[in-house]
Design a protein around this motif. Sequence first.
Motif, PDB file in Angstrom:
ATOM      1  N   TYR A  45       9.165  27.664 -15.878  1.00  0.00           N
ATOM      2  CA  TYR A  45       9.042  26.888 -14.641  1.00  0.00           C
ATOM      3  C   TYR A  45       8.843  25.401 -14.939  1.00  0.00           C
ATOM      4  CZ  TYR A  45       7.405  25.110 -10.168  1.00  0.00           C
ATOM      5  OH  TYR A  45       7.254  24.364  -9.022  1.00  0.00           O
ATOM      6  N   LEU A  46       7.983  25.094 -15.904  1.00  0.00           N
ATOM      7  CA  LEU A  46       7.756  23.693 -16.246  1.00  0.00           C
ATOM      8  C   LEU A  46       9.029  23.045 -16.780  1.00  0.00           C
ATOM      9  CD1 LEU A  46       4.239  23.990 -17.935  1.00  0.00           C
ATOM     10  CD2 LEU A  46       4.744  23.189 -15.618  1.00  0.00           C
ATOM     11  N   SER A  47       9.830  23.817 -17.497  1.00  0.00           N
ATOM     12  CA  SER A  47      11.102  23.287 -17.999  1.00  0.00           C
ATOM     13  C   SER A  47      12.068  23.007 -16.857  1.00  0.00           C
ATOM     14  CB  SER A  47      11.731  24.272 -18.988  1.00  0.00           C
ATOM     15  OG  SER A  47      10.922  24.430 -20.141  1.00  0.00           O
ATOM     16  N   GLN A  48      11.995  23.830 -15.814  1.00  0.00           N
ATOM     17  CA  GLN A  48      12.836  23.601 -14.640  1.00  0.00           C
ATOM     18  C   GLN A  48      12.477  22.266 -13.992  1.00  0.00           C
ATOM     19  OE1 GLN A  48      12.534  26.780 -11.779  1.00  0.00           O
ATOM     20  NE2 GLN A  48      14.350  26.132 -10.624  1.00  0.00           N
ATOM     21  N   ILE A  49      11.189  22.000 -13.858  1.00  0.00           N
ATOM     22  CA  ILE A  49      10.742  20.722 -13.305  1.00  0.00           C
ATOM     23  C   ILE A  49      11.165  19.574 -14.218  1.00  0.00           C
ATOM     24  CG2 ILE A  49       8.719  19.330 -12.706  1.00  0.00           C
ATOM     25  CD1 ILE A  49       7.271  21.964 -12.034  1.00  0.00           C
ATOM     26  N   ALA A  50      10.973  19.749 -15.513  1.00  0.00           N
ATOM     27  CA  ALA A  50      11.301  18.687 -16.470  1.00  0.00           C
ATOM     28  C   ALA A  50      12.783  18.348 -16.447  1.00  0.00           C
ATOM     29  CB  ALA A  50      10.871  19.104 -17.877  1.00  0.00           C
ATOM     30  N   ARG A  51      13.620  19.372 -16.371  1.00  0.00           N
ATOM     31  CA  ARG A  51      15.060  19.110 -16.333  1.00  0.00           C
ATOM     32  C   ARG A  51      15.468  18.400 -15.044  1.00  0.00           C
ATOM     33  NH1 ARG A  51      15.248  24.296 -18.874  1.00  0.00           N
ATOM     34  NH2 ARG A  51      15.541  25.285 -16.834  1.00  0.00           N
ATOM     35  N   ALA A  52      14.828  18.768 -13.929  1.00  0.00           N
ATOM     36  CA  ALA A  52      15.113  18.082 -12.669  1.00  0.00           C
ATOM     37  C   ALA A  52      14.710  16.615 -12.764  1.00  0.00           C
ATOM     38  CB  ALA A  52      14.374  18.773 -11.521  1.00  0.00           C
ATOM     39  N   ALA A  53      13.512  16.351 -13.292  1.00  0.00           N
ATOM     40  CA  ALA A  53      13.040  14.974 -13.436  1.00  0.00           C
ATOM     41  C   ALA A  53      13.965  14.167 -14.336  1.00  0.00           C
ATOM     42  CB  ALA A  53      11.616  14.970 -13.994  1.00  0.00           C
ATOM     43  N   GLU A  54      14.403  14.774 -15.410  1.00  0.00           N
ATOM     44  CA  GLU A  54      15.302  14.116 -16.350  1.00  0.00           C
ATOM     45  C   GLU A  54      16.608  13.720 -15.673  1.00  0.00           C
ATOM     46  OE1 GLU A  54      15.767  15.256 -20.828  1.00  0.00           O
ATOM     47  OE2 GLU A  54      17.025  16.609 -19.653  1.00  0.00           O
ATOM     48  N   ASP A  55      17.182  14.642 -14.913  1.00  0.00           N
ATOM     49  CA  ASP A  55      18.455  14.382 -14.259  1.00  0.00           C
ATOM     50  C   ASP A  55      18.324  13.319 -13.173  1.00  0.00           C
ATOM     51  OD1 ASP A  55      21.310  15.107 -13.845  1.00  0.00           O
ATOM     52  OD2 ASP A  55      20.579  15.710 -11.869  1.00  0.00           O
ATOM     53  N   LEU A  56      17.197  13.316 -12.466  1.00  0.00           N
ATOM     54  CA  LEU A  56      17.008  12.394 -11.350  1.00  0.00           C
ATOM     55  C   LEU A  56      16.757  10.958 -11.799  1.00  0.00           C
ATOM     56  CD1 LEU A  56      14.827  14.751  -9.148  1.00  0.00           C
ATOM     57  CD2 LEU A  56      17.076  13.835  -8.493  1.00  0.00           C
ATOM     58  N   GLY A  57      16.317  10.775 -13.039  1.00  0.00           N
ATOM     59  CA  GLY A  57      16.120   9.420 -13.539  1.00  0.00           C
ATOM     60  C   GLY A  57      14.693   9.055 -13.892  1.00  0.00           C
ATOM     61  N   PHE A  58      13.786  10.045 -13.879  1.00  0.00           N
ATOM     62  CA  PHE A  58      12.431   9.779 -14.355  1.00  0.00           C
ATOM     63  C   PHE A  58      12.471   9.614 -15.870  1.00  0.00           C
ATOM     64  CE2 PHE A  58      11.785  12.024 -10.352  1.00  0.00           C
ATOM     65  CZ  PHE A  58      10.782  11.275  -9.752  1.00  0.00           C
ATOM     66  N   VAL A  59      11.664   8.682 -16.385  1.00  0.00           N
ATOM     67  CA  VAL A  59      11.639   8.415 -17.818  1.00  0.00           C
ATOM     68  C   VAL A  59      10.794   9.442 -18.552  1.00  0.00           C
ATOM     69  CG1 VAL A  59      10.802   6.789 -19.576  1.00  0.00           C
ATOM     70  CG2 VAL A  59      12.153   5.968 -17.637  1.00  0.00           C
TER      71      VAL A  59
END
Length: 380
Positions: free
Chosen positions: A40-54
């Motif tokens: 689940y945490l990886s799902q959040i991390a991948r979303a953040a990565e794609d959206l442009g969070f550093v």
Amino acid sequence: MSLTFHWFLPTNGDSRHVVGGGHGTPATASGRDRPPTVAYLSQIARAAEDLGFVGALTPTGAWCEDAWLTTAMVSQNTERLKFLVAFRPGFVSPTLAAQMASTFQRQTGGRLLLNVVTGGESHEQRAYGDFLDKDDRYRRTGEFLEIVRQLWDGKTVDLAGEHLRVEDAKLARLPDPVPEVYFGGSSPIAGEIAAKYVDVYLTWGEPPAQVAEKIAWIRGLAAKEGRTLRFGIRLHVITRDTSAEAWAEANRLLEGFDSATVKSVQAGLARSESEGQQRMLALHGGSRDGLEIHPNLWAGIGLVRGGAGTALVGSHEEVAERIKEYAALGIEEFVLSGYPHLEEAYWFGEGVLPRLAAEGVWQHPVGEQKASAAQVPFAS
């Protein structure tokens, strides 16, 4: 200048309701709604990565999973996202911490940021075997960072401090790049440590006037040390297509706060030795009334959660305006979160970031092609 945005990995659990706890108080039952699994945490991390969070912040304390171990595992499921790992200097030797950071950098391609948390709750520190008082913990943090900084510079370190002692300490392999150090604290001694050792000073989401005072205070201390720092702010966010929709969501979260839980959490946080935590409590006074303490700044989260207790609430345009208001004070980095963290990352990433890109204050970190695609705001 492009503003920098970080998200949050809820290693204390996630929910469509606020997950309370922190600062010596346990996570509330809502944290079991979405357990903090690596998947689940990886799902959040991948979303953040794609959206442009550093990057993504992970908390530290008895209420959550260990930040070092969790981020090491999640990093293997991401490509670019950095990890702002919160850790407490009193729980690990400075030489080992410097070595761990160096290893993390090599194994992730340089994706470690360090959030140094001195620890504001003596009763929680004692559970980990740390019996220093608050001021001594900060002095130890200073010695810790002195050792770590020298080790990262490739020096052999001999230091006999008041709290820490190392002899012939050195690293076989240096971190590349050297991790940036993030740090927050509102007490006088915290300011002294920040001025001497850290790269980014973090404040919780107080109203702009109070944030401006903090920035001026830390800038002055850093100038005496011949240093300049960057500044960041830690906030939750509830952003929707319209202001009415955002406030409806804030009210839904508020209605989910059980009165007994609020009373219990507030009683626990009232014992806090953290000056920053006391400043958070003063914003709402334990009351459900008058929680909008500045336009679009809502103190409701702090009724059940320790630490960061305020949220930006409003339409995408309003939230973007508040971000620019903080940026005008000198805030360059925003560490954000929202419940649930997966969905709220998309609300902010698809609603607010394109507006900031269109105004030239943010650019997607992967380059011009992504940034250009984000230039057109989504219809609201």
